[in-house]
Scaffold this active site. Structure first.
Site, PDB file in Angstrom:
ATOM      1  N   GLU A   8       1.372  38.566  12.146  1.00  0.00           N
ATOM      2  CA  GLU A   8       2.280  38.706  12.668  1.00  0.00           C
ATOM      3  C   GLU A   8       2.544  40.186  13.391  1.00  0.00           C
ATOM      4  OE1 GLU A   8       3.186  36.320  10.568  1.00  0.00           O
ATOM      5  OE2 GLU A   8       5.313  36.963  10.984  1.00  0.00           O
ATOM      6  N   ASP A  43       5.394  34.859  -2.943  1.00  0.00           N
ATOM      7  CA  ASP A  43       4.150  34.233  -2.411  1.00  0.00           C
ATOM      8  C   ASP A  43       4.087  32.894  -3.376  1.00  0.00           C
ATOM      9  OD1 ASP A  43       2.181  34.900  -0.749  1.00  0.00           O
ATOM     10  OD2 ASP A  43       0.647  35.534  -2.746  1.00  0.00           O
ATOM     11  N   HIS A  53       4.717  34.626  17.015  1.00  0.00           N
ATOM     12  CA  HIS A  53       6.265  35.566  15.624  1.00  0.00           C
ATOM     13  C   HIS A  53       7.422  36.503  16.567  1.00  0.00           C
ATOM     14  CE1 HIS A  53       5.819  33.697  11.843  1.00  0.00           C
ATOM     15  NE2 HIS A  53       4.400  33.709  12.003  1.00  0.00           N
ATOM     16  N   HIS A  59      -0.351  31.300  17.737  1.00  0.00           N
ATOM     17  CA  HIS A  59       0.552  31.626  16.464  1.00  0.00           C
ATOM     18  C   HIS A  59       1.599  32.809  15.965  1.00  0.00           C
ATOM     19  CE1 HIS A  59       2.651  30.110  12.276  1.00  0.00           C
ATOM     20  NE2 HIS A  59       2.180  30.749  11.713  1.00  0.00           N
ATOM     21  N   GLU A  60       0.479  33.758  15.850  1.00  0.00           N
ATOM     22  CA  GLU A  60       1.148  35.181  15.761  1.00  0.00           C
ATOM     23  C   GLU A  60       1.917  35.772  17.299  1.00  0.00           C
ATOM     24  OE1 GLU A  60       1.421  35.490  12.616  1.00  0.00           O
ATOM     25  OE2 GLU A  60      -0.594  34.278  11.743  1.00  0.00           O
ATOM     26  N   TYR A  95       5.659  25.760   6.907  1.00  0.00           N
ATOM     27  CA  TYR A  95       4.747  24.815   8.789  1.00  0.00           C
ATOM     28  C   TYR A  95       5.103  24.405   8.991  1.00  0.00           C
ATOM     29  CZ  TYR A  95       2.728  29.734   6.991  1.00  0.00           C
ATOM     30  OH  TYR A  95       2.067  30.921   6.720  1.00  0.00           O
ATOM     31  N   GLU A 132       8.178  30.793  10.042  1.00  0.00           N
ATOM     32  CA  GLU A 132       7.637  29.792   9.773  1.00  0.00           C
ATOM     33  C   GLU A 132       7.115  28.771  10.570  1.00  0.00           C
ATOM     34  OE1 GLU A 132       4.519  31.310   9.533  1.00  0.00           O
ATOM     35  OE2 GLU A 132       5.138  33.027   8.790  1.00  0.00           O
TER      36      GLU A 132
HETATM   37  N1  BES Z   1       2.939  35.482   8.752  1.00  0.00           N
HETATM   38  C1  BES Z   1       2.283  34.139   8.039  1.00  0.00           C
HETATM   39  C2  BES Z   1       1.239  35.298   7.208  1.00  0.00           C
HETATM   40  C3  BES Z   1       1.710  35.532   6.135  1.00  0.00           C
HETATM   41  C4  BES Z   1       2.413  34.307   4.924  1.00  0.00           C
HETATM   42  C5  BES Z   1       2.034  36.473   5.188  1.00  0.00           C
HETATM   43  C6  BES Z   1       3.358  34.222   3.757  1.00  0.00           C
HETATM   44  C7  BES Z   1       3.212  36.825   3.233  1.00  0.00           C
HETATM   45  C8  BES Z   1       3.440  35.466   3.608  1.00  0.00           C
HETATM   46  C9  BES Z   1       1.557  34.353   9.256  1.00  0.00           C
HETATM   47  O1  BES Z   1       1.889  34.721  10.753  1.00  0.00           O
HETATM   48  C10 BES Z   1       1.351  33.245   8.977  1.00  0.00           C
HETATM   49  O2  BES Z   1       1.315  31.823   8.977  1.00  0.00           O
HETATM   50  N2  BES Z   1      -0.613  32.723   9.083  1.00  0.00           N
HETATM   51  C11 BES Z   1      -1.798  31.896   8.705  1.00  0.00           C
HETATM   52  C12 BES Z   1      -2.334  31.659  10.292  1.00  0.00           C
HETATM   53  C13 BES Z   1      -1.327  30.487  11.196  1.00  0.00           C
HETATM   54  C14 BES Z   1      -2.166  29.674  12.257  1.00  0.00           C
HETATM   55  C15 BES Z   1      -0.518  29.011   9.658  1.00  0.00           C
HETATM   56  C16 BES Z   1      -2.577  31.826   8.657  1.00  0.00           C
HETATM   57  O3  BES Z   1      -2.941  33.282   7.531  1.00  0.00           O
HETATM   58  O4  BES Z   1      -3.290  30.819   8.052  1.00  0.00           O
HETATM   59 ZN    ZN Z   2       2.989  32.220  10.241  1.00  0.00          ZN
END
Ligand code: BES
Ligand code: ZN
Length: 595
Positions: free
Chosen positions: A265, A369, A293, A289-290, A377, A312
């Site tokens: 995002e 991470d 955010h 989703h993005e 989520y 999330e």
């Molecule tokens: N912000 C996250 C991606 C992220 C999370 C990067 C934790 C680094 C550490 C992003 O908004 C996200 O949640 N992406 C998901 C997609 C979403 C539709 C669930 C993904 O990348 O799968």
């Molecule tokens: Zn996210």
């Protein structure tokens, strides 16, 4: 109640209670020949306590010199011994009168946020590509900064790239390449460091609506514009729900397939994987989703990564409300049921007593991470859904909108949020609070019994089809005419674990899974095929693993291969070949199992 939340972030060496960055001026050159970024960053600081030391986060960066003030007087500094995943504290000598600090630096090929792609790794095949991924704590690998989500600053940037390439950031972007490869940016709203982002490549722009558009490589732009045609509608739906969009522009850049996430995002410019280009707009909830955010996360930001669910969980909830406005309740229900399945799977894998199944995380002394799972989520989503169902949508929506406005451009932690919601949404109403039991949801492991039950009517029909199939009906005779991606995903998930090879072939002949252009369907099918040793997928699987670097797909696929004695070696062999195409985020997760 205090409004400003200052919490010590265990993943940062910064001491924002002493000295805090308010603005950064980034001036860098992108050098594709050496795979490094070189330049300087000038931080404007507020020395609150008159401190003589300014602490920054830094990892895999070479510091050339550091100066203070506009007159650029050289100052001394120490780059402390690097620590695992956190990197080094950069300790800079300052004094109480200094408000400007300039750091001359260059990145190294180890700088983990950066992925440098050779022309062959792009769609066009002619130009190299670079993108960054700063969340959670990788911004410090390309900009020395106070790398903590609780610290916000505005930024300007000047970026020089090879002529013929376009540079884009999480800021105001141009829609055309410049003649000299120089690009200027500014982000006038304060953002946390994890939202710093840069992409460089052979890119073109296609506007969608007044405030929306898409960037992609020339060969991908038409497909991308088609896929995201509803972006402007999404933006309007989001504003109707929770108030004005505060970032002026909402664009998406479709990156090469090695991008390790589905989406990121970055403000004004969401980064997205090309694996959502299904050709039928069926995976666009990721864009919702993005976009969501832009409120939850980018406006009200988790204070530390232990509060990740505030980013999330709210975003998944908001995403589904946006999709409900666009596609109806039955669509939201499908997303919710699929999300529930994934959560149950994740929690069972972790173990229901695992502390990582709590909403409030305890990531101290760990790479954040490692603990950031689907729990934040989906369990976060279900808690918010439970609150919605308890207090009613109207009251809940009003609360959320107030929450975004009241804490705009501030950070939020779980404890403060609890205090705030108990008093301002529930008016400390004991009976409603007891019914929900916020503490159990947030500090307890596993899935609480009072999780709301959601039924998807559209999936009831799929259940019926799966039963008929088990009863001997031929695959080809099933009426799949109106099935969307979500119905197919549910269908694949509901198939028995062990499937005889002749049935695998029958399913494939009837539904052409192995040839699917939809990465979600492919990934689900590949997992079934691997378990059942259905060899016809292997060529397609090979291609997929070589091309796609999205961790969410790679992890289950490699795990499935590793779980089979006969396929273990194959997994390691293909990983050895494909690894060079993956971003650090993905290899960091996979190396342990596959090297
Ligand atoms: N912000 C996250 C991606 C992220 C999370 C990067 C934790 C680094 C550490 C992003 O908004 C996200 O949640 N992406 C998901 C997609 C979403 C539709 C669930 C993904 O990348 O799968
Ligand atoms: Zn996210």
């Amino acid at each position: 109640m205090q409004e400003e939340i200052i919490i010590r972030d265990c993943h940062s060496f910064a001491k924002p209670e002493e000295v805090v960055i308010t603005h950064s001026d980034i001036n860098i050159v992108v050098d594709f020949n050496h795979s490094i970024i070189k330049g300087k960053v000038t931080h404007t600081i507020n020395n609150i306590t008159g401190s003589e030391m300014f602490f920054l986060d830094c990892k895999d960066i070479i510091i050339e010199k550091i100066t203070t003030g506009v007159e650029e007087k050289k100052t001394t500094f120490v780059l402390a011994t690097p620590q695992p995943f956190k990197g080094s504290a950069l300790e800079i000598n300052i004094n109480k009168d200094i408000d400007i600090v300039t750091i001359y630096y260059q990145t190294t090929p180890q700088s983990a946020a950066l992925q440098w792609l050779k022309p062959a790794q792009t769609a066009g095949g002619k130009y190299p590509f670079l993108f960054t991924q700063s969340e959670a704590i990788l911004a410090r690998t390309w900009v020395p900064c106070q790398d903590s989500p609780g610290i916000r600053f505005t930024y300007d940037a000047k970026v020089k790239v090879p002529i013929g390439l376009m540079a884009l950031m999480s800021a105001n972007n141009s829609v055309q390449k410049t003649d000299d490869g120089n690009y200027s940016f500014s982000m006038n709203q304060p953002i946390p460091s994890y939202l710093l982002a840069l992409a460089v490549g052979d890119l073109v722009y296609h506007p969608i609506g007044k405030r929306t558009g898409v960037y992609a490589e020339p060969s991908e732009i038409e497909k991308s514009a088609y896929e995201f045609a509803d972006m402007e509608k999404m933006l309007i739906a989001a504003e109707e729900l929770y108030g004005a969009y505060r970032w002026e522009q909402f664009d998406v850049i479709v990156l090469p397939p090695s991008f390790p996430f589905g989406g990121m995002e970055n403000p004004r410019l969401t980064f997205a994987t090309p694996t959502i280009l299904a050709g039928d707009r069926s995976l666009v909830s990721l864009v919702a989703h993005e976009l969501a955010h832009s409120w939850s996360g980018n406006i009200v930001t988790n204070a530390t990564w232990n509060d990740f669910w505030l980013n999330e969980g709210f975003t998944v909830y908001f995403e589904r409300r946006i999709m409900e406005k666009l596609e109806g309740k039955s669509y939201n229900d499908m997303l919710t049921v699929l999300g529930l399945h994934e959560m149950v799977q994740t929690i069972n894998q972790l173990g229901i007593d695992n502390a990582d199944t709590c909403l409030k995380l305890a990531l101290n002394d760990r790479d954040p991470d490692d603990g950031m799972t689907l729990v934040a989520y989906e369990k976060g989503f279900f808690l918010l859904l439970l609150i919605e169902k308890t207090v009613g949508r109207e009251r809940w929506d009003r609360f959320i909108q107030d929450y975004f406005n009241r804490f705009a451009f501030k950070s939020m932690n779980t404890e403060f949020f609890l205090q705030y919601i108990e008093s301002s949404l529930f008016n400390n109403d004991k009976s409603q609070l007891e019914k929900i039991n916020l503490n159990k949801w947030i500090y307890g492991t596993g899935i609480p019994e009072n999780i709301p039950q959601v039924v998807s009517e559209r999936f009831v029909n799929i259940d019926k089809c799966v039963k008929e199939l088990a009863g001997g009906k031929k695959a080809i005779e099933i009426d799949t005419n109106n099935w969307t991606t979500h119905e197919w995903l549910y269908f694949l998930r509901k198939l028995p674990i062990d499937i005889p090879l002749e049935i695998m072939k029958e399913l494939d002949d009837a539904f052409h899974f192995t040839q699917s252009g939809n990465a979600e369907i492919l990934c689900a099918w590949f997992q079934i095929a691997i378990k059942n040793k259905y060899k016809n997928v292997f060529l397609a699987l090979d291609n997929f693993l070589m091309r796609v670097g999205r961790r969410k797909f790679l992890v289950p696929l490699y795990n499935a291969l590793l779980n089979s004695e006969d396929l273990k070696q194959y997994a390691k062999d293909i990983y050895a070949k494909a690894r060079q195409n993956y971003h650090y985020v993905s290899t960091n997760t996979l190396d342990e199992r596959l090297l």
